[in-house]
Design a protein around this motif. Structure first.
Motif, PDB file in Angstrom:
ATOM      1  N   PRO A   1      39.688  42.575  85.142  1.00 58.68           N
ATOM      2  CA  PRO A   1      38.964  41.965  84.013  1.00 58.68           C
ATOM      3  C   PRO A   1      37.625  41.382  84.451  1.00 58.68           C
ATOM      4  O   PRO A   1      37.410  41.101  85.633  1.00 58.68           O
ATOM      5  CB  PRO A   1      39.911  40.854  83.549  1.00 58.68           C
ATOM      6  CG  PRO A   1      40.678  40.475  84.791  1.00 58.68           C
ATOM      7  CD  PRO A   1      40.866  41.766  85.544  1.00 58.68           C
ATOM      8  N   LYS A   2      36.744  41.215  83.508  1.00 60.51           N
ATOM      9  CA  LYS A   2      35.443  40.596  83.748  1.00 60.51           C
ATOM     10  C   LYS A   2      35.638  39.131  84.134  1.00 60.51           C
ATOM     11  O   LYS A   2      36.396  38.400  83.482  1.00 60.51           O
ATOM     12  CB  LYS A   2      34.600  40.704  82.475  1.00 60.51           C
ATOM     13  CG  LYS A   2      33.156  40.222  82.592  1.00 60.51           C
ATOM     14  CD  LYS A   2      32.447  40.387  81.232  1.00 60.51           C
ATOM     15  CE  LYS A   2      31.015  39.913  81.290  1.00 60.51           C
ATOM     16  NZ  LYS A   2      30.128  40.931  81.895  1.00 60.51           N
ATOM     17  N   LYS A   3      34.985  38.700  85.186  1.00 54.33           N
ATOM     18  CA  LYS A   3      35.099  37.320  85.648  1.00 54.33           C
ATOM     19  C   LYS A   3      34.465  36.366  84.629  1.00 54.33           C
ATOM     20  O   LYS A   3      33.379  36.638  84.105  1.00 54.33           O
ATOM     21  CB  LYS A   3      34.402  37.175  87.004  1.00 54.33           C
ATOM     22  CG  LYS A   3      34.592  35.833  87.691  1.00 54.33           C
ATOM     23  CD  LYS A   3      33.757  35.742  88.961  1.00 54.33           C
ATOM     24  CE  LYS A   3      34.187  36.721  90.010  1.00 54.33           C
ATOM     25  NZ  LYS A   3      33.393  36.570  91.270  1.00 54.33           N
TER      26      LYS A   3
ATOM     27  N   TRP B   1      31.851  40.536  73.524  1.00 52.90           N
ATOM     28  CA  TRP B   1      30.890  39.538  74.004  1.00 52.90           C
ATOM     29  C   TRP B   1      30.843  38.416  72.978  1.00 52.90           C
ATOM     30  O   TRP B   1      30.769  38.672  71.772  1.00 52.90           O
ATOM     31  CB  TRP B   1      29.493  40.128  74.183  1.00 52.90           C
ATOM     32  CG  TRP B   1      28.515  39.124  74.728  1.00 52.90           C
ATOM     33  CD1 TRP B   1      27.707  38.296  74.012  1.00 52.90           C
ATOM     34  CD2 TRP B   1      28.278  38.817  76.105  1.00 52.90           C
ATOM     35  NE1 TRP B   1      26.972  37.484  74.854  1.00 52.90           N
ATOM     36  CE2 TRP B   1      27.308  37.791  76.152  1.00 52.90           C
ATOM     37  CE3 TRP B   1      28.793  39.313  77.308  1.00 52.90           C
ATOM     38  CZ2 TRP B   1      26.840  37.245  77.346  1.00 52.90           C
ATOM     39  CZ3 TRP B   1      28.326  38.774  78.504  1.00 52.90           C
ATOM     40  CH2 TRP B   1      27.356  37.760  78.514  1.00 52.90           C
ATOM     41  N   VAL B   2      30.909  37.168  73.446  1.00 53.93           N
ATOM     42  CA  VAL B   2      30.908  36.005  72.552  1.00 53.93           C
ATOM     43  C   VAL B   2      29.702  35.132  72.887  1.00 53.93           C
ATOM     44  O   VAL B   2      29.480  34.789  74.045  1.00 53.93           O
ATOM     45  CB  VAL B   2      32.210  35.182  72.701  1.00 53.93           C
ATOM     46  CG1 VAL B   2      32.196  33.996  71.736  1.00 53.93           C
ATOM     47  CG2 VAL B   2      33.428  36.063  72.453  1.00 53.93           C
ATOM     48  N   ASN B   3      28.924  34.779  71.866  1.00 54.90           N
ATOM     49  CA  ASN B   3      27.802  33.846  72.038  1.00 54.90           C
ATOM     50  C   ASN B   3      28.269  32.431  71.739  1.00 54.90           C
ATOM     51  O   ASN B   3      28.735  32.148  70.622  1.00 54.90           O
ATOM     52  CB  ASN B   3      26.658  34.202  71.078  1.00 54.90           C
ATOM     53  CG  ASN B   3      25.764  35.301  71.618  1.00 54.90           C
ATOM     54  OD1 ASN B   3      25.955  35.781  72.727  1.00 54.90           O
ATOM     55  ND2 ASN B   3      24.790  35.711  70.822  1.00 54.90           N
ATOM     56  N   TYR B   4      28.159  31.535  72.724  1.00 54.43           N
ATOM     57  CA  TYR B   4      28.602  30.157  72.514  1.00 54.43           C
ATOM     58  C   TYR B   4      27.822  29.193  73.390  1.00 54.43           C
ATOM     59  O   TYR B   4      27.108  29.593  74.314  1.00 54.43           O
ATOM     60  CB  TYR B   4      30.102  30.016  72.779  1.00 54.43           C
ATOM     61  CG  TYR B   4      30.534  30.319  74.200  1.00 54.43           C
ATOM     62  CD1 TYR B   4      30.535  29.339  75.192  1.00 54.43           C
ATOM     63  CD2 TYR B   4      30.985  31.598  74.547  1.00 54.43           C
ATOM     64  CE1 TYR B   4      30.942  29.600  76.473  1.00 54.43           C
ATOM     65  CE2 TYR B   4      31.394  31.881  75.839  1.00 54.43           C
ATOM     66  CZ  TYR B   4      31.373  30.889  76.800  1.00 54.43           C
ATOM     67  OH  TYR B   4      31.776  31.158  78.083  1.00 54.43           O
ATOM     68  N   GLU B   5      27.959  27.908  73.107  1.00 55.60           N
ATOM     69  CA  GLU B   5      27.375  26.839  73.916  1.00 55.60           C
ATOM     70  C   GLU B   5      28.472  25.864  74.302  1.00 55.60           C
ATOM     71  O   GLU B   5      29.331  25.532  73.482  1.00 55.60           O
ATOM     72  CB  GLU B   5      26.294  26.095  73.128  1.00 55.60           C
ATOM     73  CG  GLU B   5      25.062  26.923  72.834  1.00 55.60           C
ATOM     74  CD  GLU B   5      24.052  26.162  71.983  1.00 55.60           C
ATOM     75  OE1 GLU B   5      23.072  25.642  72.545  1.00 55.60           O
ATOM     76  OE2 GLU B   5      24.257  26.099  70.754  1.00 55.60           O
TER      77      GLU B   5
ATOM     78  N   VAL C   1      37.037  47.831  68.523  1.00 54.66           N
ATOM     79  CA  VAL C   1      36.219  48.105  69.700  1.00 54.66           C
ATOM     80  C   VAL C   1      35.818  49.572  69.824  1.00 54.66           C
ATOM     81  O   VAL C   1      34.916  49.911  70.594  1.00 54.66           O
ATOM     82  CB  VAL C   1      36.961  47.687  70.998  1.00 54.66           C
ATOM     83  CG1 VAL C   1      37.265  46.202  70.990  1.00 54.66           C
ATOM     84  CG2 VAL C   1      38.232  48.507  71.212  1.00 54.66           C
ATOM     85  N   ASP C   2      36.445  50.460  69.049  1.00 53.76           N
ATOM     86  CA  ASP C   2      36.292  51.907  69.242  1.00 53.76           C
ATOM     87  C   ASP C   2      34.844  52.387  69.237  1.00 53.76           C
ATOM     88  O   ASP C   2      34.409  53.119  70.139  1.00 53.76           O
ATOM     89  CB  ASP C   2      37.075  52.673  68.170  1.00 53.76           C
ATOM     90  CG  ASP C   2      38.564  52.403  68.223  1.00 53.76           C
ATOM     91  OD1 ASP C   2      38.946  51.216  68.208  1.00 53.76           O
ATOM     92  OD2 ASP C   2      39.335  53.372  68.263  1.00 53.76           O
TER      93      ASP C   2
ATOM     94  N   GLN D   1      41.069  46.369  73.212  1.00 51.35           N
ATOM     95  CA  GLN D   1      41.124  45.672  71.934  1.00 51.35           C
ATOM     96  C   GLN D   1      41.814  44.313  72.097  1.00 51.35           C
ATOM     97  O   GLN D   1      41.406  43.311  71.489  1.00 51.35           O
ATOM     98  CB  GLN D   1      41.881  46.512  70.907  1.00 51.35           C
ATOM     99  CG  GLN D   1      41.945  45.893  69.505  1.00 51.35           C
ATOM    100  CD  GLN D   1      40.582  45.735  68.879  1.00 51.35           C
ATOM    101  OE1 GLN D   1      39.866  46.702  68.696  1.00 51.35           O
ATOM    102  NE2 GLN D   1      40.212  44.509  68.559  1.00 51.35           N
ATOM    103  N   ALA D   2      42.825  44.263  72.953  1.00 49.03           N
ATOM    104  CA  ALA D   2      43.535  43.007  73.195  1.00 49.03           C
ATOM    105  C   ALA D   2      42.615  41.975  73.846  1.00 49.03           C
ATOM    106  O   ALA D   2      42.731  40.769  73.579  1.00 49.03           O
ATOM    107  CB  ALA D   2      44.756  43.260  74.078  1.00 49.03           C
ATOM    108  N   ILE D   3      41.689  42.420  74.703  1.00 49.68           N
ATOM    109  CA  ILE D   3      40.715  41.504  75.308  1.00 49.68           C
ATOM    110  C   ILE D   3      39.847  40.879  74.222  1.00 49.68           C
ATOM    111  O   ILE D   3      39.596  39.664  74.211  1.00 49.68           O
ATOM    112  CB  ILE D   3      39.844  42.252  76.339  1.00 49.68           C
ATOM    113  CG1 ILE D   3      40.694  42.683  77.541  1.00 49.68           C
ATOM    114  CG2 ILE D   3      38.677  41.368  76.803  1.00 49.68           C
ATOM    115  CD1 ILE D   3      39.980  43.626  78.497  1.00 49.68           C
ATOM    116  N   ALA D   4      39.383  41.719  73.287  1.00 50.68           N
ATOM    117  CA  ALA D   4      38.579  41.212  72.170  1.00 50.68           C
ATOM    118  C   ALA D   4      39.388  40.257  71.300  1.00 50.68           C
ATOM    119  O   ALA D   4      38.870  39.232  70.828  1.00 50.68           O
ATOM    120  CB  ALA D   4      38.061  42.374  71.329  1.00 50.68           C
ATOM    121  N   ASP D   5      40.665  40.565  71.101  1.00 54.30           N
ATOM    122  CA  ASP D   5      41.530  39.704  70.287  1.00 54.30           C
ATOM    123  C   ASP D   5      41.724  38.333  70.940  1.00 54.30           C
ATOM    124  O   ASP D   5      41.725  37.296  70.254  1.00 54.30           O
ATOM    125  CB  ASP D   5      42.895  40.375  70.067  1.00 54.30           C
ATOM    126  CG  ASP D   5      42.819  41.642  69.229  1.00 54.30           C
ATOM    127  OD1 ASP D   5      41.786  41.844  68.551  1.00 54.30           O
ATOM    128  OD2 ASP D   5      43.775  42.432  69.274  1.00 54.30           O
TER     129      ASP D   5
END
Length: 293
Positions: free
Chosen positions: A158-160, A231-235, A252-253, A279-283
């Motif tokens: 997974p992405k760190k 990808w999530v944009n947050y602060e 995600v397809d 898709q589970a990662i996005a969920d």
């Protein structure tokens, strides 16, 4: 507030057409302004913007090794402090230099509390040296060191989560953003340089060469990553999530289909098992950050 019309990264550099990091460089300097000093590690941005004796940067710019940009920035910040000066000290480095090679120096700079802003342009692999896997490479993406073949589906890790790692160091301000939303990048950089202490920003910067898509679609790909929740944009302020970009999430397809690095998930036949894992990662992202409208 920074002058959004100020152009401190000049045209005429050697970036690929549609280069995400080149777009990010312009936006970063619009956010930090002319009173900035940039420390940059070896990487794509260094190679395309500063081939000796030329430079695209209109602010002081220092080239470091892959591993020590944060240490160089720490020394500059300490020297400026001793002189009573107040320039914005930035590190602008790729994900290989940030997630992997340079993480020890980054950890030290943040633990010591240096007043610097570390910015990672995240194109999710070592693009400058041949598209090798980095700690930022997404699950199942194909790279030259995690090739997809009959016995592989690409990167199996997974992405760190580096923003959370640096928030755990006590960083007062951590943010993620994307070149898909330029004003958001500028605003977050401006906020970071005005926040006392070590701040971290991670900018999603699609790479048409490494990901395998038409360079005219860079911003479109960046938006698709956000729209599907990968990808999530947050602060984050003092370790707590303060603001998150809400979306009406899509599967995600289409995002995966748009890139050569995920082509093996659809050819010679669709790999529903692996696509479901992505898709589970996005969920999980959606639940963790509450991004669903």
């Amino acid at each position: 507030m920074a002058d959004k019309t100020c152009e401190l990264v000049d045209c005429g550099h050697r970036a690929c057409g549609g280069c995400g990091p080149a777009f990010a460089a312009r936006l970063i300097l619009k956010g930090s302004g002319p009173e900035s000093i940039v420390c940059a590690s070896t990487g794509c941005m260094e190679v395309f913007s500063t081939p000796y004796p030329q430079t695209a940067w209109k602010v002081p710019w220092i080239h470091s090794l892959f591993e020590n940009a944060a240490a160089v920035a720490s020394g500059i910040e300490s020297a400026l402090k001793k002189q009573g000066r107040k320039e914005n000290v930035l590190c602008i480095c790729g994900d290989g230099a940030t997630f992997d090679i340079g993480i020890q120096c980054i950890s030290g700079a943040f633990e010591r509390g240096h007043n610097i802003t570390y910015i990672c342009y995240d194109n999710e692999a070592y693009m400058n040296t041949g598209i090798q896997r980095s700690g930022a490479t997404p699950y199942d993406a194909s790279t030259t060191t995690s090739p997809a073949g009959k016995r592989s589906t690409g990167n199996n890790r997974p992405k760190k989560d580096l923003p959370q790692i640096l928030a755990a160091h006590g960083s007062p301000y951590v943010a993620t953003c994307s070149i898909a939303y330029p004003n958001d990048v500028i605003k977050k950089v401006d906020r970071a340089v005005q926040t006392e202490g070590p701040c971290y920003i991670q900018i999603h910067t699609p790479c048409c060469t490494g990901w395998g898509f038409d360079g005219a679609k860079t911003v479109e790909l960046a938006k698709m990553a956000i729209e599907c929740g990968l990808w999530v944009n947050y602060e984050m302020v003092n370790g707590k999530v303060e603001k998150v970009k809400k979306i009406k999430r899509k599967p995600v397809d289409e995002y995966l289909k748009s890139q050569k690095r995920f082509a093996h998930l659809f050819k010679p036949q669709r790999n529903d098992v692996e696509i479901a894992k992505i898709q589970a990662i996005a969920d999980v992202n959606a639940e963790k950050y509450g991004i669903d409208l």
